[in-house]
Write a protein that holds these residues in place. Structure first.
Motif, mmCIF file in Angstrom:
data_model
loop_
_atom_site.group_PDB
_atom_site.id
_atom_site.type_symbol
_atom_site.label_atom_id
_atom_site.label_comp_id
_atom_site.label_asym_id
_atom_site.label_seq_id
_atom_site.Cartn_x
_atom_site.Cartn_y
_atom_site.Cartn_z
ATOM 1 N N THR A 70 -1.428 4.270 4.960
ATOM 2 C CA THR A 70 -2.855 3.957 4.863
ATOM 3 C C THR A 70 -3.376 3.291 6.135
ATOM 4 O O THR A 70 -2.608 2.706 6.901
ATOM 5 N N ASP A 76 -1.496 3.185 15.477
ATOM 6 C CA ASP A 76 -2.322 4.263 16.026
ATOM 7 C C ASP A 76 -3.758 4.282 15.538
ATOM 8 O O ASP A 76 -4.667 4.584 16.300
ATOM 9 N N ALA A 94 0.895 -1.165 0.000
ATOM 10 C CA ALA A 94 0.000 0.000 0.000
ATOM 11 C C ALA A 94 0.930 1.210 0.000
ATOM 12 O O ALA A 94 1.633 1.439 -0.980
ATOM 13 N N GLY A 95 1.019 1.953 1.102
ATOM 14 C CA GLY A 95 1.949 3.080 1.142
ATOM 15 C C GLY A 95 3.399 2.642 1.230
ATOM 16 O O GLY A 95 4.316 3.400 0.917
ATOM 17 N N GLY A 96 3.612 1.439 1.698
ATOM 18 C CA GLY A 96 4.984 0.927 1.788
ATOM 19 C C GLY A 96 5.761 1.470 2.973
ATOM 20 O O GLY A 96 6.947 1.176 3.126
ATOM 21 N N THR A 97 5.108 2.230 3.857
ATOM 22 C CA THR A 97 5.876 2.859 4.942
ATOM 23 C C THR A 97 6.252 1.862 6.029
ATOM 24 O O THR A 97 7.108 2.154 6.858
ATOM 25 N N ASP A 98 5.633 0.702 6.021
ATOM 26 C CA ASP A 98 6.143 -0.411 6.832
ATOM 27 C C ASP A 98 6.951 -1.366 5.962
ATOM 28 O O ASP A 98 8.069 -1.726 6.303
ATOM 29 N N VAL A 99 6.365 -1.757 4.823
ATOM 30 C CA VAL A 99 6.993 -2.786 3.984
ATOM 31 C C VAL A 99 8.393 -2.357 3.543
ATOM 32 O O VAL A 99 9.350 -3.125 3.661
HETATM 33 C C1 LIG Z 1 8.869 7.568 9.907
HETATM 34 C C2 LIG Z 1 7.711 6.672 10.227
HETATM 35 C C3 LIG Z 1 6.880 7.012 11.268
HETATM 36 C C4 LIG Z 1 5.796 6.187 11.580
HETATM 37 N N1 LIG Z 1 4.997 6.562 12.598
HETATM 38 C C5 LIG Z 1 3.954 5.775 12.929
HETATM 39 C C6 LIG Z 1 3.077 6.144 13.974
HETATM 40 O O1 LIG Z 1 3.256 7.204 14.598
HETATM 41 N N2 LIG Z 1 2.067 5.312 14.296
HETATM 42 C C7 LIG Z 1 1.840 4.150 13.612
HETATM 43 O O2 LIG Z 1 0.892 3.448 13.928
HETATM 44 N N3 LIG Z 1 2.641 3.770 12.597
HETATM 45 C C8 LIG Z 1 3.688 4.551 12.243
HETATM 46 N N4 LIG Z 1 4.506 4.168 11.217
HETATM 47 C C9 LIG Z 1 4.269 2.898 10.531
HETATM 48 C C10 LIG Z 1 3.487 3.001 9.198
HETATM 49 O O3 LIG Z 1 3.641 4.250 8.607
HETATM 50 C C11 LIG Z 1 2.009 2.744 9.393
HETATM 51 O O4 LIG Z 1 1.810 1.490 9.953
HETATM 52 C C12 LIG Z 1 1.240 2.874 8.078
HETATM 53 O O5 LIG Z 1 -0.133 3.070 8.340
HETATM 54 C C13 LIG Z 1 1.391 1.673 7.168
HETATM 55 O O6 LIG Z 1 0.636 1.895 6.010
HETATM 56 P P1 LIG Z 1 1.215 1.612 4.544
HETATM 57 O O7 LIG Z 1 0.136 1.904 3.591
HETATM 58 O O8 LIG Z 1 2.457 2.349 4.318
HETATM 59 O O9 LIG Z 1 1.502 0.053 4.656
HETATM 60 P P2 LIG Z 1 2.486 -0.889 3.861
HETATM 61 O O10 LIG Z 1 3.860 -0.708 4.330
HETATM 62 O O11 LIG Z 1 2.248 -0.749 2.401
HETATM 63 O O12 LIG Z 1 1.932 -2.293 4.325
HETATM 64 C C14 LIG Z 1 1.982 -2.672 5.676
HETATM 65 C C15 LIG Z 1 1.466 -4.091 5.874
HETATM 66 O O13 LIG Z 1 0.114 -4.169 5.509
HETATM 67 C C16 LIG Z 1 -0.091 -5.175 4.535
HETATM 68 N N5 LIG Z 1 -1.108 -4.672 3.614
HETATM 69 C C17 LIG Z 1 -1.100 -3.463 2.980
HETATM 70 N N6 LIG Z 1 -2.212 -3.343 2.237
HETATM 71 C C18 LIG Z 1 -2.926 -4.496 2.419
HETATM 72 C C19 LIG Z 1 -4.168 -4.959 1.902
HETATM 73 N N7 LIG Z 1 -4.902 -4.204 1.080
HETATM 74 N N8 LIG Z 1 -4.580 -6.161 2.281
HETATM 75 C C20 LIG Z 1 -3.853 -6.935 3.143
HETATM 76 N N9 LIG Z 1 -2.682 -6.541 3.657
HETATM 77 C C21 LIG Z 1 -2.229 -5.337 3.285
HETATM 78 C C22 LIG Z 1 1.245 -5.393 3.890
HETATM 79 O O14 LIG Z 1 1.364 -6.689 3.358
HETATM 80 C C23 LIG Z 1 2.176 -5.119 5.029
HETATM 81 O O15 LIG Z 1 2.323 -6.279 5.804
HETATM 82 C C24 LIG Z 1 5.582 4.997 10.857
HETATM 83 C C25 LIG Z 1 6.424 4.658 9.807
HETATM 84 C C26 LIG Z 1 7.496 5.485 9.497
HETATM 85 C C27 LIG Z 1 8.392 5.113 8.365
#
Ligand SMILES: Cc1cc2nc3c(=O)[nH]c(=O)nc-3n(C[C@H](O)[C@H](O)[C@H](O)COP(=O)(O)OP(=O)(O)OC[C@H]3O[C@@H](n4cnc5c(N)ncnc54)[C@H](O)[C@@H]3O)c2cc1C
Lengths: 288, 751
Positions: free
Chosen positions: A107, A120, A27-32
């Protein structure tokens, strides 16, 4: 590593069902991507769901409920003119994640499916009664948010299942939600404790309540006893104390680099009170 | 140094022009450590120990060597034999042992092997092909536990002559100093307070990770580009570790993205050179943040016992401190510095201080601004605050009453020349911050701080161009705007505009030896050298003018950028501007330059006083610093904006150290928080606006009165913040960082 960008959720599901090794949706990749670069998780298959039609849409349905595409970012939620008026707690919880740059990518679905007990947006979604639509090899099903995480980094999604939509209920009248987290700094930190509260009132009396705790157990907790502590009350001091006690009692945290057991248990009660007060004020139509 | 040329009214000095490197830095044109590449370059990666303490039984690199992308693998066998000696003498051995483990891995993250491959990714992947067999040993990471009889021995024979009989072998240096009779002093006191304090290790947190590009041929000639605070020490150390001649290695310092003391030694540089020598190709290594945390040099952690006696009127009758510092698996923890600085602000009749340098299974500590001093100040100034509270005395008045001044015999021995502590305290008292009302839940804290400052070996060269502009070559990397300060000082002497001077940080082949940019020495020592080099050039300019006019050289003086007759008797000539002299210098005697090479020794100690307001949430233990004022003696602020920057930076880093930054080790001895997410440096929104007051009590040891300002600013914050927090919370905080769980636990413990 194989990278795919399917055009539909059915295709995404099929790709995941047939993949071997470690699979991640992007999705956003901010975890992946962070996990990949730090060599925590190196996926064999990466399925980017951002090219699927409608994944950035925020739609208000005829009954007042909301449907959010799974790639909708925190920034898109915060900038939406109406969503935050209905569900300020959910929007604020999502907005707490990361920096401006992270907000442009992160996301709700990623936050949920990453499976962090400290995520969060998850307690806020649980309090709000949010569900997700899951598309899998056997078709679609709707799952409550609290039923997705099963432990740190683990979810109830089975092989080939992908979240295809986020469903937020209609707000309805005399109701409000709130989310608060504790971090040692002012931003860019991981919740040591998170509390989501959603309330509905009749006059000054609480008639519906959902309280969810994050970062105090292996998964998010929907705490019935917290709701019971304030149902039928006007959120007077006795009710608030009962709420705090119930929240602390529900905690099953660990000692780690981010906080101690005692600290998390204590602060869960403090934040539950503070979040409940905000939700209560919002339900009364006050700015809070 | 003879200072007949003291100056107190200035044209350029004290102004605030833009820094010469500013445009390059804001446009991304500046080249930092990782911004360079070379034809045929390989990428290096380092394999690190996952164990806190382990014997290396065997390293099998054959699979890695067989990989098609791998061009070289090195282990300890690829470095020179450096003799082992205890104490500081053996520092090359210590550095070598730290750069690449020998018989044992001594801490989590200790380098055990390295690879050069055709891409950074390939190098990283190929590390997994190296097989290391470890025999895991018991470990210790805590300073008090490392001194206990049952602690595992990190290395036998590492202690030097100073250590008393019967101490654990992990205690490697001992310091004791002071004067008077503390026991007699305590008996004169109306109140004696005794307490113990601990601080955790913190990292300098520079934003730029270590990075370098090394080239070394089999002929023993090499080139090294790296981010460093001192490229001559890098040159000397790398040459020793690789067994080549110092002069055959040319080292160029990149722009530097922060160092704060942490870039005063080498880590990856000798490794890149060793890989390059083996692969016969240039090798670049860039550390990840996690490597920076695990394997570069954080501060020491400390455990301290303080005892101070005070009379009802605030007079300190005696003071005593024991300071135990853990500096990782090597000698070098600055227990001596902590001890010597701890009571330095005060004029004491009876004082005694003891410092221990203790080894543990942690990375080799490195300097971090005023190394050792902040911890000691935290402990001492906390006890003084407690005494003030108990005796109902004003904390500034008490410090004024006991303040050291010119002629005071310092707690660490020498007698102070002119110093500015009293002036900083008076400025604190007069500052509106000190009397501003506090809201409920807020507390105010005061602390003084001291740092020695340093001179050090210095070479500077200044060359005039025919158009009248000047190029100045210094050898001290610019870590805080020093190029601007150097240009201002050169402009002051030459009388030409600031903009006409180009300041370059020269490489090791272009200038004589220069000590590292540390010890707050750059504006003092390179500044003094710049002034002397410019004066040297001015003498040449006057000679040329004298020749042109046909009068004796001593009948010419230099004024506002021109040669002028020194008096009416010298003759009646129009002022001759610098550019008129340089225009034909080739035919009047050749190029005009100025030089300076020496070790200036009048650095001039420095003091500061900080005022901090903090608010503590009694339900969560969370602290917010609501107001902060730094008052410090700069001697003379050459470029006031960059002086203020140093003050604010010290406060900001101090806030991090006091509240949330810490090295967290697990039971397994591994570092738990090797990323910025969990190693919590303050973010911008955590900081208040930090107010600054520059006090100027000229240093008698510098022509313009400069005292270094880079380090003193981090000495008072830990104590000042701890005092503010303790006063806000109503409970004395004795452990840093004062993270919310610790504060909440202290509040609960207090009922
Ligand atoms: C600098 C930084 C600060 C952060 N601060 C916080 C914070 O304050 N609080 C917090 O909670 N998190 C924080 N995070 C973590 C992260 O940003 C969040 O968890 C974010 O919401 C992940 O969303 P993403 O779209 O980037 O997920 P992704 O990295 O794209 O995916 C995350 C996981 O979800 C799975 N996934 C994604 N989409 C789907 C789908 N459609 N169906 C099934 N599985 C799916 C993926 O397989 C993966 O395992 C931070 C990260 C960074 C880099």
């Amino acid at each position: 590593m194989n990278y795919h960008s399917p055009a539909s959720f059915a295709e995404a599901s099929a790709l995941a069902a047939n993949a071997t090794g470690i699979t991640r949706f992007l999705a956003g990749g901010t975890d992946v991507l962070v996990q990949l670069r730090s060599e925590l998780v190196t996926p064999d298959t990466l399925i980017d769901i951002k090219k699927i039609n409608g994944v950035h849409d925020i739609t208000r349905n005829a009954d007042g409920s909301w449907t959010l595409g799974v790639a909708t970012t925190g920034a898109e939620m915060s900038e939406h003119p109406e969503l935050g008026k209905d569900w300020p707690g959910v929007v604020e919880a999502m907005d707490l994640i990361g920096s401006t740059q992270v907000q442009g990518r992160a996301t709700l679905t990623g936050n949920l499916c990453n499976g962090s007990p400290a995520a969060d947006s998850v307690p806020a979604m649980v309090a709000a009664g949010v569900t997700v639509t899951v598309t899998g090899p056997d078709g679609m099903r709707e799952v409550a948010v609290e039923d997705i995480p099963t432990g740190p980094g683990k979810t109830s999604l089975t092989k080939g299942e992908v979240v295809s939509a986020v469903n937020i209920p209609a707000r309805g009248d005399n109701a409000g939600d709130a989310y608060l987290r504790f971090i040692p700094r002012t931003e860019m930190d991981i919740a040591v404790v998170g509390v989501g509260v959603d309330l509905r009132l009749d006059g000054d009396t609480i008639t519906e309540a959902r309280v969810a705790l994050g970062a105090v157990a292996p998964t998010v907790l929907l705490v019935e006893d917290c709701a019971k502590a304030i149902l039928g009350s006007t959120l007077d001091d006795a009710a608030l104390d009962a709420l705090a006690a119930a929240a602390s009692a529900a905690c099953n945290p660990i000692d780690d680099k981010r906080g101690t057991i005692e600290f998390r248990t204590e602060v869960a009660g403090v934040l539950a009170k503070r979040a409940a007060k905000i939700a209560y004020a919002r339900a009364k139509g006050e700015n809070a | 140094m003879a200072l007949d040329d003291r100056k107190s009214d200035f044209t350029f000095v004290g102004t605030r022009p833009n820094r010469p490197d500013g445009l390059d830095k804001v446009t991304g044109r500046a080249k930092f450590g990782a911004d360079i590449s070379a034809p045929g370059m390989l990428h290096g990666a380092v394999l690190r120990s996952p164990h806190a303490h382990a014997r290396i039984v065997k390293i099998d690199t054959s699979k890695a060597e067989a990989h098609k992308d791998v061009k070289a693998v090195v282990t300890r066998a690829d470095f020179a034999e450096v003799p082992f000696k205890p104490g500081l003498e053996g520092e090359f051995w210590n550095v070598l042992e730290n750069v690449m483990a020998g018989e044992k891995a001594l801490y989590d993250g200790h380098a055990v092997a390295a690879i050069a491959a055709s891409s950074a990714l390939a190098a990283r992947d190929a590390l997994k092909l190296i097989e290391v067999e470890y025999d895991v040993l018991s470990h210790v990471t805590d300073v008090d536990k490392a001194m206990a009889p049952d602690a595992p021995v990190i290395r036998e024979g590492a202690a030097d002559y100073s250590v008393p009989e019967g101490m654990h072998p992990n205690v490697v240096r001992y310091h004791e100093s002071g004067h008077g009779d503390v026991e007699a002093g305590f008996s004169e006191a109306d109140l004696v307070t005794e307490d113990s304090f601990v601080t955790e290790a913190t990292h300098q947190g520079y934003i730029e990770p270590h990075a370098c590009l090394g080239m070394l041929g089999n002929d023993g000639k090499g080139e090294l580009w790296c981010t460093t605070q001192g490229h001559w020490i890098a040159q000397k150390t790398c040459a020793a570790l690789l067994g080549i001649e110092t002069s055959q290695l040319r080292v160029t310092a990149s722009e530097i993205g922060g160092g704060f003391g942490g870039k005063t030694t080498v880590f990856i540089e000798p490794v890149a050179l060793a890989l390059s020598r083996k692969a016969n190709r240039p090798v670049k290594i860039v550390m990840t943040r996690s490597e920076v945390f695990r394997a570069t040099g954080p501060t020491s952690s400390a455990s301290m016992d303080i005892k101070i006696g005070m009379k009802k009127d605030g007079t300190i009758t005696a003071a005593q401190g024991v300071f135990r510092l853990q500096g990782g698996a090597f000698p070098g923890a600055p227990g001596d510095m902590t001890a010597m600085c701890a009571f330095a602000p005060y004029n004491l009749t009876n004082v005694k201080q003891i410092g221990y340098d203790v080894m543990s299974n942690r990375p080799k500590q490195a300097a971090y601004r005023a190394p050792g001093a902040p911890m000691g100040a935290f402990a001492v100034e906390s006890v003084i605050d407690e005494l003030c509270n108990k005796l109902g005395l004003d904390p500034v008045d008490v410090r004024l009453k006991n303040a050291a001044h010119e002629g005071t015999k310092a707690s660490y021995g020498p007698t102070y020349e002119r110093i500015g502590l009293v002036e900083t305290l008076e400025a604190a008292k007069a500052h509106p911050h000190y009397t501003a009302p506090l809201k409920p839940g807020q507390g105010r804290g005061i602390s003084c701080g001291f740092w020695f400052n340093h001179g050090g070996e210095t070479s500077v060269s200044l060359a005039l161009s025919e158009d009248g502009s000047a190029q100045l070559m210094v050898g001290t990397p610019d870590i805080g705007g020093s190029r601007a300060s150097m240009a201002l000082m050169a402009a002051e002497v030459l009388g030409i505009p600031y903009e006409n001077i180009r300041v370059t940080v020269a490489d090791t082949a272009s200038l004589g030896y220069n000590d590292v940019s540390h010890g707050s020495r750059v504006t003092y020592a390179s500044g003094l050298a710049t002034i002397k080099a410019a004066k040297h050039a001015v003498e040449r300019l006057c000679e040329r003018a004298a020749t042109k006019w046909g009068i004796p050289t001593d009948a010419v003086k230099w004024e506002d950028g021109c040669a002028v007759p020194s008096g009416p008797n010298a003759g009646d000539f129009d002022p001759m501007p610098l550019a008129d002299i340089t225009a034909d210098m080739g035919s009047t005697g050749g190029p005009i330059s100025g030089h300076f090479e020496a070790t200036p020794e009048g650095a001039g100690v420095s003091f500061g006083t900080h005022i901090v307001d903090a608010e503590v949430d009694p339900e969560t233990g969370k602290t917010c610093v609501t107001r902060y004022t730094v008052i410090q003696d700069a001697g003379k602020a050459i470029h006031p904006t960059y002086v203020e920057g140093q003050y604010q930076g010290g406060a900001a880093q101090g806030i991090g150290w006091a509240l949330n930054e810490e090295y967290v080790y697990g039971e397994d001895g591994r570092l738990q928080n090797s990323i910025f997410l969990d190693y919590r440096i303050p973010v911008a929104s955590d900081l208040p606006m930090i107010d600054t007051v520059i006090v100027e009590v000229p240093n008698p040891g510098h022509p313009f009165g400069v005292r270094g300002v880079g380090e003193t600013g981090i000495v008072p914050p830990l104590a000042a913040i701890a005092n503010a927090v303790s006063n806000a919370a109503g409970v004395r905080m004795k452990q840093l960082p004062m993270s919310p769980p610790r504060i909440l636990a202290a509040l609960k413990g207090n009922g």
